[in-house]
Structure formats: structure tokens, C-alpha cells
Design a protein around this motif. Structure first.
Motif, PDB file in Angstrom:
ATOM      1  N   LYS A 165       0.823  -1.206   0.000  1.00 38.73           N
ATOM      2  CA  LYS A 165       0.000   0.000   0.000  1.00 38.73           C
ATOM      3  C   LYS A 165       0.860   1.260   0.000  1.00 38.73           C
ATOM      4  N   ARG A 166       1.969   1.226   0.711  1.00 39.06           N
ATOM      5  CA  ARG A 166       2.882   2.373   0.747  1.00 39.06           C
ATOM      6  C   ARG A 166       3.490   2.614  -0.634  1.00 39.06           C
ATOM      7  N   ALA A 167       3.794   1.540  -1.338  1.00 36.38           N
ATOM      8  CA  ALA A 167       4.367   1.673  -2.679  1.00 36.38           C
ATOM      9  C   ALA A 167       3.377   2.335  -3.624  1.00 36.38           C
ATOM     10  N   VAL A 168       2.083   2.028  -3.461  1.00 35.85           N
ATOM     11  CA  VAL A 168       1.058   2.640  -4.303  1.00 35.85           C
ATOM     12  C   VAL A 168       0.903   4.120  -3.986  1.00 35.85           C
ATOM     13  N   ASN A 169       0.890   4.456  -2.692  1.00 35.33           N
ATOM     14  CA  ASN A 169       0.622   5.833  -2.271  1.00 35.33           C
ATOM     15  C   ASN A 169       1.827   6.761  -2.401  1.00 35.33           C
ATOM     16  N   SER A 170       3.015   6.244  -2.110  1.00 36.85           N
ATOM     17  CA  SER A 170       4.193   7.121  -2.036  1.00 36.85           C
ATOM     18  C   SER A 170       5.353   6.696  -2.921  1.00 36.85           C
ATOM     19  N   GLY A 171       5.211   5.598  -3.638  1.00 36.11           N
ATOM     20  CA  GLY A 171       6.315   5.119  -4.449  1.00 36.11           C
ATOM     21  C   GLY A 171       7.225   4.196  -3.653  1.00 36.11           C
ATOM     22  N   PHE A 172       8.192   3.610  -4.348  1.00 32.29           N
ATOM     23  CA  PHE A 172       9.098   2.652  -3.709  1.00 32.29           C
ATOM     24  C   PHE A 172      10.226   3.401  -3.011  1.00 32.29           C
ATOM     25  N   ASP A 173      10.169   3.474  -1.679  1.00 31.72           N
ATOM     26  CA  ASP A 173      11.204   4.161  -0.909  1.00 31.72           C
ATOM     27  C   ASP A 173      11.803   3.199   0.109  1.00 31.72           C
ATOM     28  N   SER A 174      12.630   3.720   0.992  1.00 33.10           N
ATOM     29  CA  SER A 174      13.326   2.868   1.959  1.00 33.10           C
ATOM     30  C   SER A 174      12.370   2.177   2.921  1.00 33.10           C
ATOM     31  N   SER A 175      11.291   2.856   3.303  1.00 32.14           N
ATOM     32  CA  SER A 175      10.339   2.238   4.230  1.00 32.14           C
ATOM     33  C   SER A 175       9.632   1.047   3.573  1.00 32.14           C
ATOM     34  N   VAL A 176       9.360   1.157   2.268  1.00 33.60           N
ATOM     35  CA  VAL A 176       8.755   0.049   1.541  1.00 33.60           C
ATOM     36  C   VAL A 176       9.707  -1.145   1.512  1.00 33.60           C
ATOM     37  N   LEU A 177      10.995  -0.871   1.247  1.00 37.12           N
ATOM     38  CA  LEU A 177      11.988  -1.944   1.185  1.00 37.12           C
ATOM     39  C   LEU A 177      12.129  -2.646   2.530  1.00 37.12           C
ATOM     40  N   VAL A 178      12.190  -1.857   3.604  1.00 32.93           N
ATOM     41  CA  VAL A 178      12.336  -2.436   4.947  1.00 32.93           C
ATOM     42  C   VAL A 178      11.121  -3.305   5.287  1.00 32.93           C
ATOM     43  N   ALA A 179       9.915  -2.782   5.014  1.00 38.63           N
ATOM     44  CA  ALA A 179       8.697  -3.531   5.318  1.00 38.63           C
ATOM     45  C   ALA A 179       8.605  -4.793   4.470  1.00 38.63           C
ATOM     46  N   LEU A 180       9.010  -4.698   3.218  1.00 41.80           N
ATOM     47  CA  LEU A 180       8.949  -5.852   2.317  1.00 41.80           C
ATOM     48  C   LEU A 180       9.891  -6.961   2.773  1.00 41.80           C
ATOM     49  N   VAL A 181      11.110  -6.585   3.105  1.00 43.57           N
ATOM     50  CA  VAL A 181      12.089  -7.564   3.585  1.00 43.57           C
ATOM     51  C   VAL A 181      11.608  -8.193   4.897  1.00 43.57           C
ATOM     52  N   ALA A 182      11.100  -7.342   5.802  1.00 47.27           N
ATOM     53  CA  ALA A 182      10.609  -7.854   7.082  1.00 47.27           C
ATOM     54  C   ALA A 182       9.466  -8.836   6.877  1.00 47.27           C
ATOM     55  N   GLY A 183       8.542  -8.503   5.960  1.00 42.85           N
ATOM     56  CA  GLY A 183       7.419  -9.388   5.700  1.00 42.85           C
ATOM     57  C   GLY A 183       7.854 -10.733   5.137  1.00 42.85           C
ATOM     58  N   VAL A 184       8.804 -10.708   4.200  1.00 42.94           N
ATOM     59  CA  VAL A 184       9.285 -11.953   3.596  1.00 42.94           C
ATOM     60  C   VAL A 184      10.017 -12.802   4.640  1.00 42.94           C
ATOM     61  N   VAL A 185      10.879 -12.177   5.433  1.00 38.14           N
ATOM     62  CA  VAL A 185      11.640 -12.908   6.447  1.00 38.14           C
ATOM     63  C   VAL A 185      10.705 -13.506   7.498  1.00 38.14           C
ATOM     64  N   LEU A 186       9.800 -12.689   8.021  1.00 40.90           N
ATOM     65  CA  LEU A 186       8.880 -13.180   9.043  1.00 40.90           C
ATOM     66  C   LEU A 186       7.959 -14.267   8.485  1.00 40.90           C
TER      67      LEU A 186
END
Length: 507
Positions: free
Chosen positions: A222-243
Motif C-alpha cells: 500500500k505504501r508503494a502505491v501511495n508514495s512510491g518505492f522508498d526505503s520504508s517500503v523496502l524495509v517492510a517488504l524484507v521484514a514481511g518476507v523474512v517473518l
């Protein structure tokens, strides 16, 4: 005596379905009703743009993030009990939200409402499975429940507008209190308890992993849609995949896992979940482009665009009832594959829609066919997952199917939204310009430049065409999945189709 007993049982089942539909209706309304009240809330609560966004997203995030856990808890403590507890929590949180004096309190209340809502949906579906043991009746009951859910989402803007015209913004929250109060009073009288015979212990570590994994993934998308691909998107994406990876590995080692990986090993379930995920991805992504096409390319106001979207909602509600009706008379495979073919035709119409005003009926028809197809097939696909699970995991399996939809929609917004942006910029051919940023910026820049305005509209329409092509291609995969998932479902006999509970109700 037998006839009286049958009629009494049928009446009780119908009343139980109506009662379960009440909280489901409210959960559906609350998904979208807040959008109507946000401008007023922003002014009166002095909320920032970020706080307004979180008022909406906190509810949706918790519905998606907690669904696996709340479904598993419902299987263990009882699905009826889960609905009663969560109805009370929903009512209390609604009251707090109605009288909130700060944006933070509204966000917290919405989050708690989402948590409660995440349990009500799968628990209700699981109870339907126990109330309607015949497959045909169960599928039609799910179609009726889906009709209520879609109807709730359709009327939400009108309900919100009516309340705001006569009351303060908190009224959109407060309407949840009486609905949930009726649910708490009536459900114990009509619906028997249903849970696992030997409830397994709940693994809290798995619950935490599932919640944070899904929340991280949904936030990233949702963050990627609203604000584009930034560092917070990358951190959340990695965290989601790892968890998520840790969660899945943990389930494989537990005697009583939160999510039964054995269910995913069943071909029918695996193929059905994949079909649900892919159709949700297409519907989520194309809905974004569809809205932009109507409002930016066609220049329609939000209200005028809503009128062109109305046939889509009507067709989906009608299909949710027609699909189960056809399932009584035809082989399930025939119904599902036919409806998926209708959906494919809908996406094909997106490919040929022009930028001129003639495109309005074309895309409206395409959207109606796409929603009609998934609306008719969804109850059967949903039942394909739930009926394959053991009874003690009914709510968990319903959660898994619902989660496939949530993740599909979120990913569709990101993938097709990003693809649309890439194609739009490539066709526009104005690197570094303001118009390149988005079609909204392009339309604004083109107000005093007819040539640029025409180029912007054509470029975005081309992007919409590409999204339609992707839809057609992906639906080819869905057709194969749906055909293989339903190939073992037998066709109903004529006698069976004439002696079912819900058909007699419809008559």
C-alpha cells in the motif's frame, strides 16, 4: 411430522443466515464508509494527511493482518463465541471512535474494529458450513453472504452521506453499536456452537509471526502505491518476507500448527487459492486504472464516474446469486470455467477502449463482465477451499481464502499501477516534465495545451490497454487452474436441484 420438522429446520437455517449477515454487512460498510467522512474529520480533528490515511488503513491493515490468527482462535474457542466476543469489541471500539477527540484515538479505534472484523468474516463462513451441510445449499448460502457484503460496500457512501447530512461525523462509527448489540442478543438463540472436538493449543509465537508478516507485506504494498518505492517500503517488504518464511518453517515443525500446510498440499486447494489470488490481483490493479480512466481521461466528476461504476456493482451482486443457482443445474466445472471466461472477455474490452467518450460504455461493460465472472464463481471457489479442510479447521481455511484475496488486491494495486505508470511515461515521451509524473499531473498541465492534453489522454489509455492485455493473459492461467480445481466436482441431478433449502426460499 417429517414435513414440519424439515420446514422448521429450513426456517431456522434461513434465520441463522440472516443473523450472520448482520455483522458481515457492518464490516463491509466500515471498509469504505469512512472515506465519505474523512474531509469533515480532517477539519474538526485538525488531522494531517498522514493521519487521515492511517484512519482508513488501520482498519484494512488489521483485517488482513490478523485474519489467520483470529480464524485459528475461532476454531479453538468456538466460532459462535468468537463472533459474540468480537461483536462486543467492535461495538465498544465504534463508540470510542464516535466520540474521539484526537486523530490518534480514531486510528486506534479503527485498528481495534479491524481486529474484531477480521474474526467475524471467517467465523461466519465456518458456521455456514455447519448450518448448510449440503454442498449446493452451502454454496448458495455463501453467495447470499457475499451479496450482503458487496451490498454493504455499495451502499456505504450513501449511508455515510445521509448520516453526515443530519448528524456529526461520529455517527458513521456509532451505527455499529446497535447492529452488534442485536447480533449479541440473537446469535446464541439461533446458531449452535461450532468448534474443534479437541481444541489444539494456540502457538502465540506463530500468531505473532503471522500478524507481523502480513502487516509488513500489506503495508509495503500500500505504501508503494501511495508514495512510491522508498526505503520504508523496502524495509517492510524484507521484514514481511523474512517473518513469513520463519512462520512457514515453524508450522512445518509443530504438532498443532496455526496454518495447516497439509491443506496447501492438496491440489484442489492450492489451485483454488492461486485462482483467488490472481483474480483479486487483476481486480485490484485494474480498478485503480479504471477509476483514473473515467475521471482523468474522460473528465468525469467523482459522482458522474460513480454512475458509470454502478452497473459493475449491480452485476457482481446479481452474479453472487446466479452462480450458486447455476451450480444446482450444471457441473461446477462448467459454471466456474464459463464465468472465468466471461471475466476474460471483460478484460479484453479494456484493450479496445478508446480515449474518446465512446470509451465510457466500453469500459463500463468490461468492468461489469469482469465483476460478474468473479462474483458468480467466488462462492464455489470459496467452498472449494473450506470443504477440503477438516471440520476443526473450518475458520482457518476461510481465513486463508480471504487472505489470498487481500494480498492479491494489494499486490495488484502495486504491480499493475506501476506497469501503468511505466507504459504511460514511455508513450508520453516527455522525460523530466511535470506531466510525466502521473496522468493527474499531465491533465493539469494540459489544461492550457490541447496537444499535450490529447497526448496525456492517449498515453494513459494505452497504459490501460496494456493492463487489459495482462488481464487476458493472466486469466488464461486462471482458467486452467479453475478447470483443474473443479474437474472432480460432479454435476447435480435434476431431483437434487429441485429439493434444496435456499432455492425454495428464492422461489
Amino acid at each position: 411430522m417429517t414435513t414440519d420438522t424439515t420446514n422448521s429446520s429450513r426456517t431456522r437455517g434461513i434465520l441463522a443466515l440472516a443473523v450472520l449477515a448482520l455483522p458481515t454487512l457492518l464490516v463491509a460498510v466500515d471498509i469504505s464508509v469512512l472515506a465519505v467522512a474523512l474531509p469533515t474529520m480532517g477539519r474538526e480533528l485538525h488531522a494531517s494527511a498522514t493521519e487521515l490515511l492511517w484512519m482508513t488503513d488501520s482498519y484494512n491493515f488489521m483485517v488482513a493482518g490478523a485474519m489467520l490468527t483470529t480464524g485459528a482462535i475461532a476454531d479453538r474457542i468456538g466460532r459462535r463465541r468468537m463472533i459474540l466476543v468480537c461483536a462486543a469489541i467492535f461495538a465498544i471500539a465504534s463508540g470510542i471512535g464516535a466520540f474521539a477527540t484526537t486523530p490518534e484515538l480514531v486510528i486506534a479505534a479503527r485498528g481495534v474494529m479491524g481486529l474484531a472484523g477480521s474474526a467475524i468474516l471467517p467465523a461466519s463462513m465456518a458456521l455456514l458450513g455447519g448450518l448448510f451441510t449440503d454442498e449446493k445449499s452451502r454454496i448458495q448460502a455463501m453467495g447470499a453472504m457475499m451479496t450482503v457484503f458487496l451490498g454493504g460496500m455499495a451502499i456505504a457512501p450513501f449511508v455515510g452521506g445521509l448520516l453526515l447530512a443530519h448528524f456529526w461525523w461520529g455517527s458513521v462509527f456509532l451505527m455499529g453499536v446497535p447492529v452488534m448489540a442485536v447480533t449479541i442478543a440473537v446469535v446464541p438463540r439461533l446458531i449452535p456452537e461450532s468448534k474443534a472436538d479437541v481444541p489444539a493449543p494456540l502457538d502465540l509465537a506463530s500468531a505473532a509471526l503471522s500478524v507481523f508478516a502480513v502487516l509488513s507485506l500489506v503495508f509495503a504494498l500500500k505504501r508503494a502505491v501511495n508514495s512510491g518505492f522508498d526505503s520504508s517500503v523496502l524495509v517492510a517488504l524484507v521484514a514481511g518476507v523474512v517473518l513469513g518464511t520463519v512462520f512457514l518453517r515453524r508450522q512445518a515443525t509443530l504438532a498443532h500448527p496455526l496454518m495447516d500446510l497439509g491443506l496447501l498440499a492438496r491440489p484442489r486447494v492450492r489451485r483454488t487459492l492461486a485462482a483467488l489470488f490472481l483474480t483479486a490481483l487483476l481486480m485490484g490493479g485494474t480498478s485503480l486504472l479504471f477509476n483514473l480512466y473515467l475521471q482523468e481521461v474522460q473528465g468525469l466528476s467523482p459522482l458522474d464516474a460513480a454512475w458509470w461504476m454502478l452497473p459493475m456493482m449491480v452485476s457482481m451482486i446479481a452474479a453472487a446469486n446466479l452462480g450458486p443457482w447455476l451450480n444446482r443445474r450444471l457441473a461446477q466445472r462448467t459454471v466456474v470455467v464459463s464465468m472465468m471466461s466471461v471475466m476474460t472477455i471483460g478484460f479484453a474490452l479494456y484493450v479496445v477502449a478508446p480515449a474518446s467518450a465512446a470509451g465510457r460504455p466500453v469500459v463500463a461493460t468490461g468492468a461489469s463482465l469482469a465483476t460478474f465472472g468473479i462474483g458468480a464463481a467466488f462462492p464455489m471457489l470459496m467452498d472449494g477451499v473450506m470443504s477440503s479442510a477438516p471440520p476443526e479447521r473450518a475458520a482457518s481455511s476461510a481465513s486463508l481464502a480471504q487472505l489470498s484475496n487481500e494480498l492479491g488486491i494489494a499486490l495488484g494495486l502495486t504491480v499493475l499501477g506501476s506497469l501503468g505508470t511505466v507504459v504511460y511515461r514511455a508513450r508520453l515521451g516527455l522525460p523530466g516534465s511535470t506531466a510525466e509524473q502521473s496522468v493527474i499531473d499531465g491533465i493539469r498541465e494540459g489544461q492550457h495545451d490541447p496537444a499535450l492534453l490529447a497526448s496525456v489522454k492517449t498515453s494513459f489509455t494505452d497504459a490501460f490497454h496494456v493492463a487489459g492485455l495482462v488481464g487476458v493473459a493472466v486469466m488464461g492461467v486462471v482458467l486452467v487452474l479453475a478447470a483443474r480445481a473443479t474437474r472432480e466436482t460432479p454435476a447435480p441431478s435434476v431431483v437434487e436441484s429441485q429439493h434444496t433449502e435456499l432455492e425454495e426460499l428464492a422461489a
